[in-house]
Design an enzyme around this catalytic site. Sequence first.
Site, PDB file in Angstrom:
ATOM      1  N   ARG A   1     -37.556 -70.174 -50.275  1.00 48.15           N
ATOM      2  CA  ARG A   1     -37.473 -69.545 -49.173  1.00 48.15           C
ATOM      3  C   ARG A   1     -36.366 -68.736 -49.140  1.00 48.15           C
ATOM      4  O   ARG A   1     -36.195 -67.318 -48.736  1.00 48.15           O
ATOM      5  CB  ARG A   1     -37.489 -70.291 -47.869  1.00 48.15           C
TER       6      ARG A   1
ATOM      7  N   GLU B   1     -36.359 -71.197 -35.779  1.00 49.63           N
ATOM      8  CA  GLU B   1     -35.356 -71.069 -36.733  1.00 49.63           C
ATOM      9  C   GLU B   1     -34.730 -69.642 -37.112  1.00 49.63           C
ATOM     10  O   GLU B   1     -33.463 -69.586 -37.151  1.00 49.63           O
ATOM     11  CB  GLU B   1     -35.851 -71.318 -38.209  1.00 49.63           C
TER      12      GLU B   1
END
Length: 776
Positions: A324, A726
Site C-alpha cells: 500500500r 483511514e
Amino acid sequence: MNHPGASDIKAMAWTAVGLGKPHESAALHVLGQATYTDDIPELRGTLHAALGLSSKPHANITAMDLDAVRAAPGVVAVYTAQDIPGTNDCGPIIHDDPILSAGKVEYVGQPIFIVVADTHDNARRAARRASVTYEELPAILTPQAAKAAQSYVLPPMRLQRGDYQAAFEQAPRTVKGTLYVGGQEQFYLEGQIAYAIPQEQNGMQVLCSTQHPSEMQHVVAHALGVHSHNVQVECRRMGGGFGGKESQSALWCAAAAIAAKKSGRPVKLRADRDDDMLVTGKRHCFYYEYEVGYGDDGKIIAAKVDMVSRAGYSADLSGPVATRAVCHFDNTYYLSDVDIRAACGKTNTQSNTAFRGFGGPQGAIAIEYIIDEIARDLGQDAYDIRRLNFYGKDERNVTPYGQVIVDNVIAELTAELEQSSEYRARREAVAAYNATSPLLKKGLALTPLKFGIAFNVTHLNQAGALVHVYVDGSVLVNHGGTEMGQGINTKVLQVVAHELGLDMEHVRITATDTSKVANTSATAASTGADLNGKAAQDAARQIRERLAAYAVKLYGGDTAEVLFFDNKIHVNGHTVPFPELVQKAYLARVQLWSDGFYATPHLHWDPKTMNGHPFSYYAYGAAVSEVVVDTLTGEWKLLRADALYDAGQSLNPAIDIGQVEGAFIQGMGWLTTEQLWWNEGGKLMTHAPSTYKIPGVSDCPEDFRVRLFENRNVEDSIHRSKAVGEPPLLLPFSVFFAIRDAISSVGGHKVNPPLNAPATSEEILKAIAAVEAAVK
C-alpha cells in the site's frame, strides 16, 4: 405524463440515511453503561492469566526455571510452548509468529510462558519471578541497520513505469535526499483482552476485543488442534482498535484459550498497558532514500524512492503495508517515469502491524516531502507545485500500477479549500508576521490526499449479514464488521432502516459473532461500512421484496409500486403499519429473515508485476494548517486547521466529520509528538502514558474547521458514500509541512530544513540549527 401522488412525494422525502444521527451507543458510552469485554460478568471459577516476557532482543534460552512462578501466591498453573495442544503460531499470513517462544527470543517483550492465577494481580506478580538464562545473539534494531545487513522478513518489492534513469538524466533539475518517519503506538483506550470459556463437545467460546473475529477463530482452532466450528468468537465493541486489534489480538486470544483448554476453567487475559505496549506491534517506521528529476517549472519528470520499514521480528502484515505504501507514493500526482522500491526490514523489535492508513500515509508523505523540497529550490509556493503535478481528467490519469482514475476531484476540492481557508491572504500575512518576529515564526501549508479504498488482497473484499424481522415488526441485524467506536453499527443500522422504511429505533444490531456470520474479513482498510452496509442492504432488500409481493397478494397492485416509508407499507391505495403486515406475513408463512452478501466488483491485482485495479475508488481531501514555532525552544502550536474531505454522499455527516477530526489529531500526533524509542538493549522505553505523548485537548487548534466536500461516488458504493476511516489521517501532513515552513523562514526560505518525523521539539531545534548553519 404521470405526476407523483402524495405517497410518492412522501416516499422520496423520507430517508434514514444521509442524516447526522448520533452514534447508536453514544448514550451508553457517556453513562458508562457500554459493555466491553472486561465488563462481562465473570463465570464462577474464572482464572486470570499473565504473560512472562523476554528481557533480551535476540537470544537463545539456555535455561528457564519457573519453580518460583508456580510457588507464587494464587498460582494455579504455568504453561510453556510445549503445552500448546495444536500449532504454536499466530501469524496472519506467514507462519513465523509463535504464540510462545520455543527456545529463541527475537525481541524484548516476546511472550515465553503463561501463568494463570486466582487474580489478575497475582498472575502479573508471579510472571516476574521467572529465572531465565540467555545466550545473547546480535540484534538489529533499525530499518537502516536492516537494510545494511540485507535483513528482510519478505523479498523486497519494486514497481517501475517508464524509463526512470533516462528521464532522470535528462531532467533540468534534480533533488536527492533521505527522510525518516517514525512509527506510532495505536494507544486504544481499551487494551488487549480475551476471555476464553470452555464449552461442551471440545468447544471454546472466546469473548475478545478484536477487529477480526474470523481470524481469531482460525488461530484459536489451530492452537487447540480443533476444527473452526468448535470455536466461537464474539465481540460486541472495542474501545478503539486503529489496526492494533486486526492481527495483534490473536496472541491474547490464543494464550487465553490454551490456558482455558489446559485448565478446564474460564480464563481471562487482560494486558496491563505497559505489557501491551511492550508486546504488540505498532505503525511501521520508514526510512527513505529518494532522487527526483523535475523541470524549471516544478513539474516532476522522474521519481525514485527506496523505502525500508521496521517490520519487526516476523512478517505479520508488513507485506501488505509495504504494497500500500508503494501504491500511495503517487498521492495526488501523475508520475510518468518511476522506480518505487520497498523492503520490510527484519529487526529485533515488536512485529509491526496494521495502523490506520496501513502504509498509505508512509507512502504519500515521501512525495509530499519531495514536492516541498522542489518548491523551496524554485522559490515557489509548494501548493502551486502540487497543483501543477496533479492527476488530470482525461490524460495524465493512470497510476504507476496501471489503474485509471475516473473519479478525480482533487483540483476542484483544493480550489474550494484555497478559497474558504483564505490561503493566499494568509500566506502573505504569515510572511509579514515573520518579517517582524525574530524568535516566533509562523508556517502555513496546504496538502492534498488521494487514498485508494479496498483491501489490496482481493478476496478479503467480501462481507455477509443476517437480518431478522420479528412478528412485532422489530428488526435485528448481525453483520461481520466490528464496532470500535467508528460508527459502523450506526451506519449499517441506518441502511437497514432505510431499506425497510423504518425509523432507526425499530432496528437493533447485535455483537459480531462467528457463529452467526462466517468467514468474515477484518474491519479494516476503511471498508467496514462499504462491505457490511452492502451485505445488510442485500439481506433487507430480500425481505422487503417478499413483503411487497405478499402485500400485492392481499391488496392488489404492482410490486414495483409498493412503497416502504414512515414505518408503513403503501400498496394500491392502502396504508398498512409495518408490524401489521409482518404479522399477517408470518401467519401466511412468508420468510421474515434473510442473509445478505456482498463482494466488491472489478478488483484485480498481480503482486508479481505490481499492476492491476486494486482499489474500488478513491477518497480525496485537503487541509490547510497554520502553526507558530518558538525557535529558541522548539515548541510549537497549531493555530488553525481547515480540512475539506470527500465522503461522497455521506451516510451520516455527523459521524463522518467526527472521524475526520479524530484522524486529523491522531495523524498530527504521529508526525509531531508520538515518539517510539528503543534503548541500546532493544527495550522499548516509551511503553506507558508517562513516556509516550499522544495529543491532548490542549494540542487541538482553537480554530478547527472541518467540512465535507459535496460529491457523489461514481462507483455503486453503499448509497454512493465514500469511506472515512483511514484517508483523513493524511490531512495533518499540512501540520508537518507548516512546521517545516516556519523553520524554513529562519533562513529566508533559502534552505530545505532536514526535518524528520515525529517533529518533536528536539527535531525542530536540530532543523533550525541546520538552517542557521547553512545560511551563515
